[in-house]
Write a protein that holds these residues in place. Structure first.
Motif, PDB file in Angstrom:
ATOM      1  N   TRP A  21       6.333   1.126  -4.223  1.00 55.17           N
ATOM      2  CA  TRP A  21       4.438   0.917  -4.606  1.00 55.17           C
ATOM      3  C   TRP A  21       4.208  -0.484  -4.934  1.00 55.17           C
ATOM      4  O   TRP A  21       3.400  -0.733  -4.051  1.00 55.17           O
ATOM      5  N   ILE A  22       5.526  -1.606  -4.560  1.00 56.67           N
ATOM      6  CA  ILE A  22       5.261  -2.754  -4.642  1.00 56.67           C
ATOM      7  C   ILE A  22       5.029  -3.446  -3.079  1.00 56.67           C
ATOM      8  O   ILE A  22       3.651  -3.370  -2.680  1.00 56.67           O
ATOM      9  N   GLU A  23       5.466  -2.270  -2.060  1.00 58.54           N
ATOM     10  CA  GLU A  23       5.046  -2.661  -0.496  1.00 58.54           C
ATOM     11  C   GLU A  23       3.263  -2.110  -0.097  1.00 58.54           C
ATOM     12  O   GLU A  23       2.767  -2.321  -0.040  1.00 58.54           O
ATOM     13  N   SER A  68       9.955  -9.396   5.420  1.00 53.87           N
ATOM     14  CA  SER A  68      11.358  -8.972   4.760  1.00 53.87           C
ATOM     15  C   SER A  68      11.420  -8.900   3.478  1.00 53.87           C
ATOM     16  O   SER A  68      11.252  -8.427   2.282  1.00 53.87           O
ATOM     17  N   SER A  69      10.431  -9.370   2.860  1.00 51.70           N
ATOM     18  CA  SER A  69       9.688  -9.214   1.700  1.00 51.70           C
ATOM     19  C   SER A  69       8.921  -8.813   0.744  1.00 51.70           C
ATOM     20  O   SER A  69       7.913  -8.747  -0.261  1.00 51.70           O
ATOM     21  N   PHE A  70       7.357  -8.063   2.001  1.00 45.49           N
ATOM     22  CA  PHE A  70       6.951  -7.166   1.374  1.00 45.49           C
ATOM     23  C   PHE A  70       5.128  -8.580   1.239  1.00 45.49           C
ATOM     24  O   PHE A  70       4.908  -8.122   0.413  1.00 45.49           O
ATOM     25  N   SER A  71       5.468  -9.294   1.567  1.00 46.26           N
ATOM     26  CA  SER A  71       4.008 -10.480   1.392  1.00 46.26           C
ATOM     27  C   SER A  71       3.775 -11.202   2.837  1.00 46.26           C
ATOM     28  O   SER A  71       4.168 -11.223   3.660  1.00 46.26           O
ATOM     29  N   PHE A  72       2.781 -11.810   2.381  1.00 48.76           N
ATOM     30  CA  PHE A  72       2.006 -12.954   3.474  1.00 48.76           C
ATOM     31  C   PHE A  72       1.185 -14.071   2.536  1.00 48.76           C
ATOM     32  O   PHE A  72       1.234 -14.218   1.754  1.00 48.76           O
ATOM     33  N   SER A  73       0.674 -14.736   3.643  1.00 51.67           N
ATOM     34  CA  SER A  73       0.084 -16.405   2.671  1.00 51.67           C
ATOM     35  C   SER A  73      -1.281 -15.989   3.910  1.00 51.67           C
ATOM     36  O   SER A  73      -1.052 -15.737   4.696  1.00 51.67           O
ATOM     37  N   ARG A 131      -4.406 -14.206  -3.709  1.00 55.94           N
ATOM     38  CA  ARG A 131      -3.379 -14.905  -3.153  1.00 55.94           C
ATOM     39  C   ARG A 131      -2.513 -14.604  -5.259  1.00 55.94           C
ATOM     40  O   ARG A 131      -1.212 -14.490  -5.131  1.00 55.94           O
ATOM     41  N   LYS A 132      -2.697 -14.717  -6.014  1.00 53.28           N
ATOM     42  CA  LYS A 132      -2.535 -14.418  -7.065  1.00 53.28           C
ATOM     43  C   LYS A 132      -1.883 -13.163  -7.293  1.00 53.28           C
ATOM     44  O   LYS A 132      -1.133 -13.513  -8.009  1.00 53.28           O
ATOM     45  N   GLN A 133      -2.443 -11.854  -6.717  1.00 56.08           N
ATOM     46  CA  GLN A 133      -1.628 -10.867  -7.049  1.00 56.08           C
ATOM     47  C   GLN A 133      -0.528 -10.936  -6.020  1.00 56.08           C
ATOM     48  O   GLN A 133       0.430 -10.138  -6.637  1.00 56.08           O
ATOM     49  N   ILE A 134      -1.151 -11.980  -4.605  1.00 57.81           N
ATOM     50  CA  ILE A 134       0.841 -11.652  -4.137  1.00 57.81           C
ATOM     51  C   ILE A 134       1.695 -12.086  -4.672  1.00 57.81           C
ATOM     52  O   ILE A 134       2.773 -11.894  -4.608  1.00 57.81           O
ATOM     53  N   LYS A 139       6.980 -11.722  -7.939  1.00 59.29           N
ATOM     54  CA  LYS A 139       7.794 -11.850  -9.301  1.00 59.29           C
ATOM     55  C   LYS A 139       7.909 -10.503  -9.757  1.00 59.29           C
ATOM     56  O   LYS A 139       9.107 -10.364  -9.491  1.00 59.29           O
ATOM     57  N   ILE A 140       7.194  -9.247  -9.175  1.00 63.61           N
ATOM     58  CA  ILE A 140       7.759  -8.212 -10.097  1.00 63.61           C
ATOM     59  C   ILE A 140       9.044  -7.433  -8.928  1.00 63.61           C
ATOM     60  O   ILE A 140      10.027  -7.583  -9.492  1.00 63.61           O
TER      61      ILE A 140
END
Length: 152
Positions: A21-23, A68-73, A131-134, A139-140
């Motif tokens: 789900w996070i991914e 590696s962290s399912f994230s982006f900027s 950015r707030k949602q990311i 944090k989750i």
């Protein structure tokens, strides 16, 4: 009246389901951001073709992926040139975001053409929300990783 019929039980989610789900949420945000970034570049190119160098836009935007962290900027930068060996080479001067999820646009956009100011401001509103949602998803993810460690 039976209470079991009136309550809506929460769906059971496994640990793997939570990771997926996070991914998935991160991928959806990335796709939305990519679409907005691509649209920005199309509009910038269109303005350059229409007005040439009379009203050049110098603000660029990009997405930086963290696999590696399912994230982006989502990052803004100023496009400039550097004279080297008799040739102009393009360089990017990254702009500092500062506190929170928004870039300080008044300082960044000072001296830029009105069309670019309007375009960047419109997109930055959407990017700040992303950015707030990311950040929330991160944090989750971190809380879940800490939970897994504590459980072992």
């Amino acid at each position: 009246m039976n209470d079991k019929n009136t309550l809506n039980p929460l769906p059971v989610m496994s640990e793997d389901d939570l990771v997926r789900w996070i991914e998935s949420q991160s991928e959806q945000l990335h796709a939305q951001a990519r679409m907005l970034v691509d649209d920005y570049w199309r509009q910038l190119k269109s303005r350059h073709q229409k007005f040439g160098t009379t009203e050049p836009g110098r603000i660029g935007v990009r997405i930086r992926r963290r696999e590696s962290s399912f994230s982006f900027s989502i990052e803004w930068y100023r496009m400039a040139t550097l004279r080297q060996n008799g040739q102009n080479k393009p360089i990017a001067q990254y702009l500092k975001k500062g506190q929170g999820y928004r870039y300080p646009l008044q300082r960044i956009l000072k001296g830029e053409p009105d069309w670019e100011v309007a375009l960047v401001e419109e997109l930055e509103n959407e990017f700040a929300a992303m950015r707030k949602q990311i950040d929330c998803l991160g944090k989750i993810r971190d809380a879940f990783a800490n939970y897994r460690k504590a459980k072992q």
